[in-house]
Design a protein around this motif. Structure first.
Motif, PDB file in Angstrom:
ATOM      1  N   ASN A 100      -0.453  -1.826   9.723  1.00 58.90           N
ATOM      2  CA  ASN A 100       0.070  -1.983   8.375  1.00 58.90           C
ATOM      3  C   ASN A 100      -1.076  -2.489   7.504  1.00 58.90           C
ATOM      4  OD1 ASN A 100       1.987  -1.854   6.412  1.00 58.90           O
ATOM      5  ND2 ASN A 100       3.039  -3.724   6.983  1.00 58.90           N
ATOM      6  N   ALA A 101      -1.935  -1.598   7.106  1.00 62.95           N
ATOM      7  CA  ALA A 101      -3.176  -1.978   6.426  1.00 62.95           C
ATOM      8  C   ALA A 101      -3.082  -1.787   4.923  1.00 62.95           C
ATOM      9  CB  ALA A 101      -4.323  -1.134   6.970  1.00 62.95           C
ATOM     10  N   LEU A 102      -3.952  -2.515   4.231  1.00 60.86           N
ATOM     11  CA  LEU A 102      -4.121  -2.311   2.799  1.00 60.86           C
ATOM     12  C   LEU A 102      -4.842  -0.986   2.589  1.00 60.86           C
ATOM     13  CD1 LEU A 102      -4.336  -3.280  -0.223  1.00 60.86           C
ATOM     14  CD2 LEU A 102      -6.523  -4.273   0.453  1.00 60.86           C
ATOM     15  N   GLU A 103      -4.274  -0.125   1.755  1.00 64.10           N
ATOM     16  CA  GLU A 103      -4.932   1.146   1.434  1.00 64.10           C
ATOM     17  C   GLU A 103      -5.442   1.063   0.003  1.00 64.10           C
ATOM     18  OE1 GLU A 103      -2.406   4.470   2.286  1.00 64.10           O
ATOM     19  OE2 GLU A 103      -1.908   3.693   4.263  1.00 64.10           O
ATOM     20  N   HIS A 104      -6.726   0.842  -0.117  1.00 64.78           N
ATOM     21  CA  HIS A 104      -7.349   0.690  -1.424  1.00 64.78           C
ATOM     22  C   HIS A 104      -8.698   1.413  -1.381  1.00 64.78           C
ATOM     23  CE1 HIS A 104      -9.240  -1.320  -4.876  1.00 64.78           C
ATOM     24  NE2 HIS A 104      -8.004  -1.579  -5.271  1.00 64.78           N
ATOM     25  N   PRO A 105      -9.086   2.089  -2.457  1.00 62.15           N
ATOM     26  CA  PRO A 105     -10.345   2.849  -2.421  1.00 62.15           C
ATOM     27  C   PRO A 105     -11.602   1.980  -2.353  1.00 62.15           C
ATOM     28  CG  PRO A 105      -9.314   2.987  -4.593  1.00 62.15           C
ATOM     29  CD  PRO A 105      -8.346   2.297  -3.693  1.00 62.15           C
ATOM     30  N   ILE A 106     -11.528   0.718  -2.759  1.00 68.61           N
ATOM     31  CA  ILE A 106     -12.722  -0.123  -2.791  1.00 68.61           C
ATOM     32  C   ILE A 106     -12.692  -1.231  -1.745  1.00 68.61           C
ATOM     33  CG2 ILE A 106     -14.117  -1.667  -4.246  1.00 68.61           C
ATOM     34  CD1 ILE A 106     -13.098  -0.055  -6.655  1.00 68.61           C
ATOM     35  N   TYR A 107     -11.512  -1.744  -1.402  1.00 71.95           N
ATOM     36  CA  TYR A 107     -11.425  -2.926  -0.551  1.00 71.95           C
ATOM     37  C   TYR A 107     -10.600  -2.682   0.706  1.00 71.95           C
ATOM     38  CZ  TYR A 107     -12.749  -5.008  -5.000  1.00 71.95           C
ATOM     39  OH  TYR A 107     -13.393  -5.296  -6.176  1.00 71.95           O
ATOM     40  N   ASP A 108     -10.990  -3.371   1.775  1.00 71.99           N
ATOM     41  CA  ASP A 108     -10.190  -3.487   2.994  1.00 71.99           C
ATOM     42  C   ASP A 108      -9.933  -4.971   3.218  1.00 71.99           C
ATOM     43  OD1 ASP A 108     -10.042  -0.805   3.616  1.00 71.99           O
ATOM     44  OD2 ASP A 108     -11.683  -0.874   5.068  1.00 71.99           O
ATOM     45  N   VAL A 109      -8.722  -5.313   3.643  1.00 68.68           N
ATOM     46  CA  VAL A 109      -8.366  -6.697   3.938  1.00 68.68           C
ATOM     47  C   VAL A 109      -7.598  -6.692   5.238  1.00 68.68           C
ATOM     48  CG1 VAL A 109      -7.028  -8.709   3.186  1.00 68.68           C
ATOM     49  CG2 VAL A 109      -8.259  -7.333   1.490  1.00 68.68           C
ATOM     50  N   TRP A 110      -7.932  -7.634   6.146  1.00 67.70           N
ATOM     51  CA  TRP A 110      -7.177  -7.748   7.380  1.00 67.70           C
ATOM     52  C   TRP A 110      -7.089  -9.210   7.810  1.00 67.70           C
ATOM     53  CZ3 TRP A 110     -11.885  -5.494   6.806  1.00 67.70           C
ATOM     54  CH2 TRP A 110     -12.942  -5.953   7.553  1.00 67.70           C
ATOM     55  N   VAL A 111      -6.050  -9.522   8.577  1.00 72.72           N
ATOM     56  CA  VAL A 111      -5.790 -10.877   9.044  1.00 72.72           C
ATOM     57  C   VAL A 111      -6.672 -11.185  10.243  1.00 72.72           C
ATOM     58  CG1 VAL A 111      -4.060 -12.429  10.044  1.00 72.72           C
ATOM     59  CG2 VAL A 111      -3.409 -10.851   8.229  1.00 72.72           C
ATOM     60  N   ILE A 112      -7.245 -12.377  10.277  1.00 71.81           N
ATOM     61  CA  ILE A 112      -8.041 -12.846  11.387  1.00 71.81           C
ATOM     62  C   ILE A 112      -7.286 -13.908  12.181  1.00 71.81           C
ATOM     63  CG2 ILE A 112     -10.180 -14.012  12.064  1.00 71.81           C
ATOM     64  CD1 ILE A 112     -10.528 -11.146  11.052  1.00 71.81           C
ATOM     65  N   ASN A 113      -6.790 -14.915  11.468  1.00 68.04           N
ATOM     66  CA  ASN A 113      -6.181 -16.049  12.152  1.00 68.04           C
ATOM     67  C   ASN A 113      -5.372 -16.874  11.166  1.00 68.04           C
ATOM     68  OD1 ASN A 113      -5.617 -17.790  14.239  1.00 68.04           O
ATOM     69  ND2 ASN A 113      -7.710 -18.507  14.515  1.00 68.04           N
ATOM     70  N   CYS A 114      -4.637 -17.815  11.694  1.00 67.15           N
ATOM     71  CA  CYS A 114      -3.976 -18.841  10.904  1.00 67.15           C
ATOM     72  C   CYS A 114      -4.580 -20.173  11.298  1.00 67.15           C
ATOM     73  CB  CYS A 114      -2.484 -18.887  11.178  1.00 67.15           C
ATOM     74  SG  CYS A 114      -1.588 -17.397  10.751  1.00 67.15           S
ATOM     75  N   LYS A 115      -4.529 -21.133  10.402  1.00 64.80           N
ATOM     76  CA  LYS A 115      -5.004 -22.456  10.781  1.00 64.80           C
ATOM     77  C   LYS A 115      -4.255 -23.502   9.970  1.00 64.80           C
ATOM     78  CE  LYS A 115      -9.454 -23.143   9.847  1.00 64.80           C
ATOM     79  NZ  LYS A 115     -10.849 -23.088   9.345  1.00 64.80           N
TER      80      LYS A 115
END
Length: 144
Positions: free
Chosen positions: A124-139
């Protein structure tokens, strides 16, 4: 009547089930409200994301407190929820994010709203022509 948040939570749990992520204590006869209380996860105060600017090839790690907003380029990223499993279980982190693309006139276009799973960023990814964003962790930053 199902609210949008409960519907999104239901969709998120369904996606997690499809990917083979097991939540101990959840039976198929339980409602979403009952099952979220029995999930053996630890609620966190910050979500850690990694963001890529495809134009400059710049990768940035971002920490966002829950219920606050962070700007990355033209994106306004809001973290609504973040959970991670305790260390005695198979590792998994999932976060509920709202991402808006802010235009020059300060209008916003919602480009993503939903669950991101750290082990399956393409699910379930962000679909954007310039940016990618993904989850790494919680803290959490507090000792509690």
């Amino acid at each position: 009547m199902v609210t949008q948040n409960k519907f999104s939570l239901l969709i998120g749990l369904t996606l997690l089930a499809i990917t083979g992520i097991n939540f101990p204590g959840i039976s198929q006869n339980q409602s979403v409200d009952e099952s979220i209380d029995t999930v053996n996860t630890v609620e966190q105060t910050h979500v850690v994301l990694r963001a890529l600017d495809k134009i400059t090839a710049r990768i940035t790690e971002i920490e966002i407190p829950i219920d606050s907003e962070h700007r990355f380029g033209t994106l306004a990223i809001s973290a609504k929820y973040c959970r991670t499993r305790p260390p005695i279980e198979p590792p998994e982190t999932f976060a509920y994010l709202v991402i808006n693309d802010v235009k020059r006139d300060d209008s916003r276009d919602k480009v993503f709203e939903g669950w991101m799973v750290a082990s399956s960023p393409a699910l379930n990814a962000l679909e954007h022509p310039i940016y990618d964003v993904w989850v790494i962790n919680c803290k959490t930053l507090s000792p509690e």
